[in-house]
Design a protein around this motif. Structure first.
Motif, PDB file in Angstrom:
ATOM      1  N   ASP A 343     -21.452  37.651 -37.699  1.00 64.12           N
ATOM      2  CA  ASP A 343     -20.963  38.443 -38.841  1.00 64.12           C
ATOM      3  C   ASP A 343     -20.433  39.806 -38.415  1.00 64.12           C
ATOM      4  O   ASP A 343     -19.354  40.225 -38.842  1.00 64.12           O
ATOM      5  CB  ASP A 343     -22.086  38.638 -39.871  1.00 64.12           C
ATOM      6  CG  ASP A 343     -22.429  37.359 -40.612  1.00 64.12           C
ATOM      7  OD1 ASP A 343     -21.553  36.496 -40.728  1.00 64.12           O
ATOM      8  OD2 ASP A 343     -23.578  37.231 -41.066  1.00 64.12           O
ATOM      9  N   LYS A 405     -18.295  35.813 -46.749  1.00 62.03           N
ATOM     10  CA  LYS A 405     -19.102  34.874 -45.959  1.00 62.03           C
ATOM     11  C   LYS A 405     -19.528  33.714 -46.851  1.00 62.03           C
ATOM     12  O   LYS A 405     -19.981  33.921 -47.978  1.00 62.03           O
ATOM     13  CB  LYS A 405     -20.343  35.601 -45.418  1.00 62.03           C
ATOM     14  CG  LYS A 405     -21.356  34.722 -44.690  1.00 62.03           C
ATOM     15  CD  LYS A 405     -22.516  35.573 -44.188  1.00 62.03           C
ATOM     16  CE  LYS A 405     -23.573  34.738 -43.490  1.00 62.03           C
ATOM     17  NZ  LYS A 405     -24.657  35.567 -42.938  1.00 62.03           N
ATOM     18  N   ASN A 418     -16.762  32.713 -42.074  1.00 60.80           N
ATOM     19  CA  ASN A 418     -16.759  34.096 -42.537  1.00 60.80           C
ATOM     20  C   ASN A 418     -15.423  34.734 -42.177  1.00 60.80           C
ATOM     21  O   ASN A 418     -14.684  34.235 -41.324  1.00 60.80           O
ATOM     22  CB  ASN A 418     -17.936  34.901 -41.982  1.00 60.80           C
ATOM     23  CG  ASN A 418     -18.078  34.788 -40.474  1.00 60.80           C
ATOM     24  OD1 ASN A 418     -17.210  34.268 -39.768  1.00 60.80           O
ATOM     25  ND2 ASN A 418     -19.194  35.278 -39.944  1.00 60.80           N
TER      26      ASN A 418
END
Length: 513
Positions: A343, A405, A418
């Motif tokens: 992420d 996401k 994502n």
């Protein structure tokens, strides 16, 4: 020697610095209240509090961490608190424990200690006593029995009790109300007494590290930890990656999942989590924002500088793992883990980040983050290089940044796909763009062709439709446990639209939604 305080007792141990704090607490110190659960940072049954002395030596700040992924060496100079360390004499329940009991928040009881420690850490924090923040404090704890409603009621009860907590001298109030024992007041002075030994310990550790000479099979990457990778690491690590050099460990959130047994036997492990200069976020006169490699996801979330530049960043970071993992995992670790769906990596790709690499001879070089990734788990760095800093251009006031996401769970999960986008738009024309995507290729991707296509075009639905066609040709997803290749293509198309609808809601015309 590793020196710290465990509850109210001083600890001095020669145990391996890369061993898990959980194992030391349970098997060396026989404190069995801290439970062994998943050993991946998911369940929260092993949660402890880690207290760090402030720079002025007057106060200690506490954070919840999963001890199964916390390297024992990272405890040096700190106050480690287990459930045995929060009860006053006579084993009277603390207000946190009493609230859980009163609301029926414990059934089998295995997870309960983790909830107690997370909520105690919240009580010790400076966060406002709101029900939302109290519930957020247990986002890293899983309970299979209660359905959570009883725990939410306990959180509401606790919030009401914390309403009386003063802004100043809160620890005295918390001790008086028996949230924590009175010995907590003595901890700052005790930790200050350990400080003179810290540099000597660091020097001794550095002296024991042999020079790294053999490149890794995956392209020569040294390794660190990741705030998003504690679960993904079980699927995304490289089988050919062997510890042929002295490994680096940051927060431990990947490495202690992937290869705890190997690391425990490594004599030259280098701990960088607490190295001076490796944390912190600053804005330089060069027009760039710079952060230390060991800056954690929580520190990103709490940074006033970043909140000012990227107002929605805190809500995006709440999607990164859980509070205990965000408290441990480092930004550089997320990058070096090399997961295609990290992420933080996806966010910083869209922000235009670069990394500064330092080799054993003291030479540094700067590498654009997209250029770090050569292939799946293959990095453009040699074995003796480590990331020391990360930087990106300071966003202007009118710039747009957005992160999306998709995962099976909203929180405490890794992404199927994502994506992040940064845009600079003037008079309806896209002046500059960076779009990134994860889960649609062997590496975290900066979608260079898609980003270039957007520049100079009107911010319209037609432009976006055409950009999607370019994007689909730029990605190469595969079918796996997180979805089919076609599903991932559809997800990324939807995320691209989500970015632009956030930037320009007027694009949501009937025929395109």
């Amino acid at each position: 020697m590793i020196e710290f305080y465990l509850n109210d007792q001083p600890i001095r141990t020669a145990e391996a610095p890369a061993s898990a704090l959980l194992d030391f607490v349970r098997y060396h110190e026989q404190l069995k209240g801290t439970k062994i659960g998943c050993r991946e940072g998911d369940c929260g049954a092993c949660t402890v509090l880690v207290g760090e002395l402030s720079a002025d030596g007057q106060t200690v700040s506490y954070q919840s961490m999963t001890s199964c992924l916390a390297p024992l060496g990272n405890a040096a100079g700190k106050h480690i608190v287990t459930v045995e360390g929060i009860n006053a004499a006579g084993s009277q329940l603390t207000p946190v424990q009493q609230a859980i009991v009163d609301e029926g928040g414990s059934q089998c009881g295995f997870c309960t200690v983790g909830f107690v420690m997370s909520l105690t850490g919240h009580s010790l924090s400076g966060q406002p006593a709101t029900e939302k923040n109290t519930i957020a404090a247990i986002d890293g704890n899983i309970c299979r029995c209660t359905g959570y409603k009883s725990l939410e009621r306990a959180a509401a009860t606790l919030t009401a009790e914390l309403a009386g907590r003063p802004a100043e001298n809160a620890l005295a109030w918390l001790s008086e109300k028996q949230f924590v024992p009175r010995y907590f007041a003595e901890i700052p002075a005790k930790l200050a007494g350990l400080r003179p030994a810290a540099p000597q310990a660091a020097q001794a550790t550095a002296a024991s590290v042999a020079a790294a000479t053999t490149p890794h099979a995956n392209g020569g990457s040294t390794v660190s930890s990741s705030p998003n990778g504690h679960t993904q690491s079980q699927n995304d690590h490289s089988p050919s990656h062997h510890l042929t050099t002295s490994p680096l460990i940051g927060g431990g959130t990947d490495l202690l999942v992937q290869r705890l047994e190997e690391l425990r036997e490594q004599p030259g492990v280098r701990l960088i989590f607490d190295q001076p200069g490796r944390r912190g976020i600053r804005r330089e006169t060069t027009g760039r924002v710079v952060l230390g490699a060991a800056t954690t996801a929580s520190q990103l979330l709490e940074s006033e500088l970043l909140r000012g530049l990227l107002p929605n960043l805190p809500q995006y970071l709440k999607l990164v793992s859980s509070t205990p993992i965000r408290n441990m995992g480092t930004v550089a670790g997320n990058f070096i883990n090399g997961s295609p769906i990290g992420d933080l990596t996806i966010m910083f790709l869209a922000l235009g980040a670069s990394v500064t690499l330092l080799d054993a001879a003291g030479n540094t070089r700067e590498l654009a983050l997209p250029d770090l990734y050569l292939g799946y788990k293959k990095l453009a760095k040699v074995a003796d290089e480590q990331v020391t800093e990360i930087s990106f251009p300071t966003p202007l006031a009118g710039d747009f940044f957005h992160f999306e996401k998709v995962s099976k769970r909203t929180h405490l999960d890794i992404a199927s796909v994502n994506s992040a986008a940064w845009l600079r738009v003037e008079n309806g024309i896209i002046q500059a763009a960076r779009v990134s995507a994860g889960g649609v290729g062997p590496v975290p991707l900066l979608l260079a062709r898609t980003s270039e296509f957007l520049v100079g075009r009107e911010l319209t639905a037609e432009t976006l439709t055409a950009a999607n066609a370019v994007m689909q040709a730029e990605i190469s997803p595969i079918s796996d446990v997180r979805g089919t290749a076609d599903y991932k293509r559809l997800l990324l198309r939807q995320l691209l639209w989500a970015h632009f609808l956030e930037a320009a809601p007027e694009l949501a015309v009937d025929e395109l939604i």
